[in-house]
Design a protein around this motif. Structure first.
Motif: not given
Length: 532
Positions: A3-9, A265-274, A383-390
């Motif tokens: 996942r592409s990591r955008p620049t956070p503030p 309370d919990a989430v599976a597979q967050i974007p690594s960018a976040l 899966q997290a990251g698949v579309v971004e990898a494309a």
């Protein structure tokens, strides 16, 4: 069957610097950052909160994930998407399982012993195990479960791995004999896959019964599943929770919003960018597990242009793997080398393949594409990251004259025909070499995404399965991996960390190497606690 990591503030990441990583997913991060600030009363950072006390009994855990559809199932033997897998692991058990370090451990079986040539295996079952309806689990149930999996009229996901099974027999109440028509030293690993579930002889998917820590309360495909604690659970730990709610979300935006607004309370597979942004909220925790999970590009070796080995090599050489790990995974992963099973003791140390644009161009020209080549890449948010990898690969490959048009599909449409796309993507969790080859690399594999049918490879896999000497088996696996490395149909550019997020009051989650989210979905270990 991230996942592409955008620049956070700057206030969130003083070291952040502008980069083209901001292109992919940037809108998502900006939107989530705004919500995060609002949820924290305008303050993202604040006093840290800690979970206090020992595991507590009771409570309801709400787990969110993206995916699911009309094909969602309660049958763990055919689990594919995240919801299916979560249901399979929590409602049913297997004979063995892989622990957090990806080490094989007993589950419903205490021992599985081969004869001298690994053609006959004797399984000793755990005494005192009961199904969720109170019935005793015995050898007869193992026989029924295995026969159900290999039923020729309705084979389940694990059937291909048991194609050499000649007979399964209950020798007594707690002993089962498995006879094979070919030796298989890896058979015990097959019975550790989450799809090899053990169920009673009268199993009914509409009213499922298992030995897992939880049992079914309600199920609405594509929406939600509610599981309640199994009062007859045999395990030494848990379940601590009274109830689990597994909740489907249509997209990542909705999923992260639900977490930050305390709807789950919990989430599976967050974007690594976040990951860094979410972690800045002191109410949240990030679970970052190093795994053997891989997100390959799959090239069908039986259709043009990928029936030419030179084209496949050119496509592999077009990838900047380090760049993909950085851009797609935000550094939460490791570079791959077009081979799977990095946790396998026999994983070989071949020269690391790197981007070579000139060689990729030369190979394409030699294969009849001197002016480059146009291809369609079929993708979906499987899966997290698949579309971004494309997206990242399409940018990288353009330099070699590989012009990639991306066809992004929705999940339901994608899975409906995914084994037939000439150029596509997939994902796999951690497995050792032989079970993985059985699942995806042989002509009779249930998920042969590249349609690979290499006689030398098939022979090496067969011989490795039959080899009882560890060193000799490792050499055969190394030879088979070299075939994949040189002429396989997968571009295995990296191994992704598993990234999940959860509220700070959730206890019991730990790093897990299997690649399955939220500590391998072993939710019987999870509990709801108090915060200091």
């Amino acid at each position: 069957m991230s996942r592409s990591r955008p620049t956070p503030p700057a206030s969130l990441s003083p070291a952040a610097r502008p980069s083209r990583r901001a292109v992919v997913g940037g809108g998502l991060v900006l939107g989530i950052t705004g919500l995060l600030s609002a949820c924290a009363g305008g303050q993202v950072a604040g006093p840290d909160v800690r979970l206090t006390g020992p595991p507590q009994q009771g409570g309801r855990l709400r787990v969110g994930f993206v995916g699911g559809g009309a094909s969602d199932t309660l049958d763990g033997a055919v689990a594919t998407n995240l919801g299916d897998i979560a249901r399979a692991i929590n409602m049913y058990d297997t004979l063995f399982h892989f622990d957090d370090d990806y080490t094989l451990q007993p589950m419903l079986a205490t021992e599985m012993t081969p004869n001298d040539d690994a053609s006959v295996w004797t399984v000793t079952l755990r005494d005192g195990v009961k199904f969720c309806d109170g019935r005793e689990f015995t050898a007869d149930d193992v026989v029924a479960s295995v026969e159900r999996i290999i039923d020729p009229d309705d084979p389940k996901s694990g059937a291909a791995s048991l194609a050499h099974l000649e007979s399964v027999t209950a020798l007594d109440r707690l002993t089962v004999e498995l006879r094979l028509n070919a030796s298989d030293t890896s058979l015990i690993e097959v019975f550790a896959q989450y799809s090899l579930i053990m169920v009673p002889a009268d199993f009914d998917v509409e009213n499922p019964v298992g030995t897992g820590p939880f049992m079914l309360d309600s199920f609405t495909p594509a929406q939600s599943t509610v599981l309640k604690a199994n009062p007859h659970y045999w395990g030494a730990e848990g379940p601590y929770l009274d109830e689990i709610a597994l909740l489907n979300f249509n997209d990542t935006d909705a999923l992260i919003n639900a977490l930050l607004s305390s709807q789950v309370d919990a989430v599976a597979q967050i974007p690594s960018a976040l990951a860094d942004v979410i972690a800045a909220d002191t109410r949240m925790r990030i679970l970052d597990s190093e795994t053997g999970m891989w997100l390959p590009f799959t090239m069908r070796v039986d259709v043009e242009p990928f029936d030419d080995e030179r084209v496949r090599q050119a496509f592999r050489l077009a990838a900047d793997r380090e760049g993909m790990v950085e851009q797609v995974l935000s550094g939460h992963g490791r570079v791959g080398n077009d081979m799977f099973a990095p946790f396998d003791p026999a994983y070989p140390d071949f020269p690391q393949r790197t981007q070579d644009i000139e060689e990729a161009k030369r190979l394409l020209a030699e294969a009849g594409y001197p002016d480059g080549i146009d291809v369609e890449l079929v993708t979906a948010p499987i899966q997290a990251g698949v579309v971004e990898a494309a997206q990242v690969y399409a940018e990288q490959a353009a330099a070699a004259g590989i012009r990639v048009s991306i066809n992004r599909m929705d999940l339901t449409a994608y899975w409906g025909d995914y084994l037939n796309y000439p150029f596509s993507q997939s994902f796999w969790y951690t497995r050792n070499f032989l079970p993985q080859a059985n699942s995806s690399m042989l002509p009779d594999s249930p998920f042969n995404e590249t349609h690979f049918d290499d006689e030398e490879f098939i022979d090496l896999v067969r011989r490795a399965r039959a080899e009882t000497d560890d060193a000799a088996r490792g050499q055969l696996i190394e030879q088979a991996q070299r075939i994949m490395y040189e002429r396989g149909g997968n571009i295995i550019w990296g191994f992704a960390d598993q990234l999940d997020a959860y509220q700070a009051y959730v206890g019991g989650l730990k790093e897990n190497a299997t690649g399955v989210p939220l500590s391998g979905f072993q939710l019987h270990r999870v509990w709801m606690g108090d915060l200091a």
